[in-house]
Design an enzyme around this catalytic site. Structure first.
Site, mmCIF file in Angstrom:
data_model
loop_
_atom_site.group_PDB
_atom_site.id
_atom_site.type_symbol
_atom_site.label_atom_id
_atom_site.label_comp_id
_atom_site.label_asym_id
_atom_site.label_seq_id
_atom_site.Cartn_x
_atom_site.Cartn_y
_atom_site.Cartn_z
ATOM 1 N N ASP A 6 0.874 -1.026 -0.109
ATOM 2 C CA ASP A 6 -0.039 -0.067 -0.072
ATOM 3 C C ASP A 6 0.877 1.193 -0.056
ATOM 4 O O ASP A 6 2.085 1.190 0.372
ATOM 5 C CB ASP A 6 -0.966 0.070 1.129
ATOM 6 C CG ASP A 6 -1.961 1.202 1.113
ATOM 7 O OD1 ASP A 6 -2.586 1.556 0.015
ATOM 8 O OD2 ASP A 6 -1.979 1.841 2.213
ATOM 9 N N SER A 7 0.162 2.357 -0.321
ATOM 10 C CA SER A 7 1.067 3.516 -0.460
ATOM 11 C C SER A 7 1.218 4.006 1.149
ATOM 12 O O SER A 7 2.319 4.820 1.256
ATOM 13 C CB SER A 7 0.234 4.760 -1.004
ATOM 14 O OG SER A 7 -1.108 4.712 -0.376
ATOM 15 N N CYS A 69 -3.807 -1.062 -2.333
ATOM 16 C CA CYS A 69 -4.074 0.197 -2.578
ATOM 17 C C CYS A 69 -4.982 0.385 -3.875
ATOM 18 O O CYS A 69 -4.459 -0.192 -5.044
ATOM 19 C CB CYS A 69 -2.571 0.816 -2.900
ATOM 20 S SG CYS A 69 -2.693 2.858 -3.258
ATOM 21 N N GLU A 158 -6.462 10.289 8.502
ATOM 22 C CA GLU A 158 -4.949 10.137 8.893
ATOM 23 C C GLU A 158 -4.803 10.738 10.115
ATOM 24 O O GLU A 158 -3.988 10.676 11.153
ATOM 25 C CB GLU A 158 -3.842 10.042 7.983
ATOM 26 C CG GLU A 158 -4.233 9.108 7.009
ATOM 27 C CD GLU A 158 -2.989 8.851 5.893
ATOM 28 O OE1 GLU A 158 -2.015 9.743 6.196
ATOM 29 O OE2 GLU A 158 -2.829 8.139 5.197
ATOM 30 N N CYS A 190 -11.316 3.178 -2.078
ATOM 31 C CA CYS A 190 -9.810 3.669 -1.274
ATOM 32 C C CYS A 190 -9.654 2.947 0.009
ATOM 33 O O CYS A 190 -10.635 2.632 0.707
ATOM 34 C CB CYS A 190 -9.936 5.242 -1.186
ATOM 35 S SG CYS A 190 -8.675 5.813 0.018
ATOM 36 N N HIS A 192 -8.625 3.687 2.796
ATOM 37 C CA HIS A 192 -9.106 4.424 4.108
ATOM 38 C C HIS A 192 -10.620 4.321 4.217
ATOM 39 O O HIS A 192 -10.973 4.624 5.532
ATOM 40 C CB HIS A 192 -8.563 5.676 4.006
ATOM 41 C CG HIS A 192 -7.192 6.040 4.125
ATOM 42 N ND1 HIS A 192 -6.305 5.409 3.110
ATOM 43 C CD2 HIS A 192 -6.477 6.660 5.119
ATOM 44 C CE1 HIS A 192 -4.990 5.790 3.676
ATOM 45 N NE2 HIS A 192 -4.997 6.559 4.772
#
Ligand code: DGL
Length: 273
Positions: A6-7, A69, A158, A190, A192
């Site tokens: 993942d990023s 991701c 985040e 996404c 998140h």
């Protein structure tokens, strides 16, 4: 070993679902936090960064890497599978999250249905039009895709601003073009957004079903490994999980534990070119 790329730490939502369904395997997670967000970068850069991350996981011994991701799956996966992997690791596999999400929709509809699908994601995911392209391969009548980039959501999550009014307002703003469109399925494309599913559900029309990407990815991986049992036999099964980040170790651990809901112990810092 199964690698998860993942990023940053958002992909831990996918790792979490994988560990839940397939806990027997060893997993190696790499989050390229120092170069995140990928969602704001051009396709070529996302491709190059993703190759570097996948290569790192391959060198750790992963025979299979999942691109958790969405941005990397949308902008790099096809090229990695068609160009990079055959030259560098022809015996290994790299899989993504886009097809499992769309297969979940394809499995729920009748052959002649033309589903109305909403997709929310990073700017680079939406710009890639990967969902529009892939759905055409899966369905006879691909229906319609309404897509919406939501670039402010990742930094809000985040920062831990989940319960804040500002986050609700911004989410509502992003989802408003998708309301009253009779959308049947929403793909939170996404890593998140899995954390926002309850809030997203409340803001959409009642009939809209939300696709749980981490869960779908884990289901599809289980099917894949059952189907390719010789390949699956090459994967180590010791229930060991290790973590690498190109960013700050402490921050990765702190935010990562919220995503993963287990303690992150074996974490190392890496510097990649
Ligand atoms: N992991 C990314 C995704 O799923 C979100 C964060 C980023 O933009 O790097 O699209």
């Amino acid at each position: 070993m199964i690698g998860v790329f993942d990023s940053g730490f958002g992909g831990l939502t996918v790792l979490s679902a994988l560990i839940k369904r397939l806990p027997q395997y060893n997993y190696v997670y790499f989050g390229d936090s120092v170069r995140a967000p990928y969602g704001e970068k051009p396709e070529e850069i996302i491709y190059r960064f993703t190759c570097v991350g996948v290569d790192f996981l391959m060198k750790k011994g992963c025979k299979l890497v999942i691109l958790a991701c969405n941005t990397a799956s949308a902008n790099a996966l096809r090229r990695i599978q068609q160009e990079w992997l055959p030259i560098n690791y022809p015996e290994r596999r790299v899989l993504g999250v886009v097809v499992p999400a769309l297969e979940a929709i394809a499995e729920q509809i009748k052959e002649k249905d033309k589903p109305l699908i909403g997709v929310i994601g990073s700017r680079a995911t939406i710009k890639s039009k990967v969902y529009e392209k892939e759905i055409k391969k899966l369905l006879k009548k691909p229906g319609r895709i309404f897509s919406q980039a939501c670039p402010l959501l990742v930094p809000l999550i985040e920062e831990g601003w989940l319960g804040r009014e500002e986050t609700r307002t911004i989410l509502k703003y992003y989802l408003s073009p998708l309301k009253n469109k009779k959308i049947q399925y929403l793909v939170p494309a996404c890593t998140h957004y899995s954390i926002l599913l309850v809030m997203i559900k409340k803001m959409l029309d009642k009939q809209t079903k939300i696709i749980d990407i981490p869960d779908e990815v884990s289901k599809k991986l289980e099917i894949y490994l059952n189907k390719h049992s010789k390949f699956a036999a090459k994967l180590i099964k010791n229930k060991e999980y290790s973590f690498y980040t190109s960013g700050d170790k402490q921050r990765f651990k702190k935010i990562g534990e919220k995503f993963l809901a287990i303690k992150i112990k074996n974490i190392e810092n890496v510097i990649l070119d």
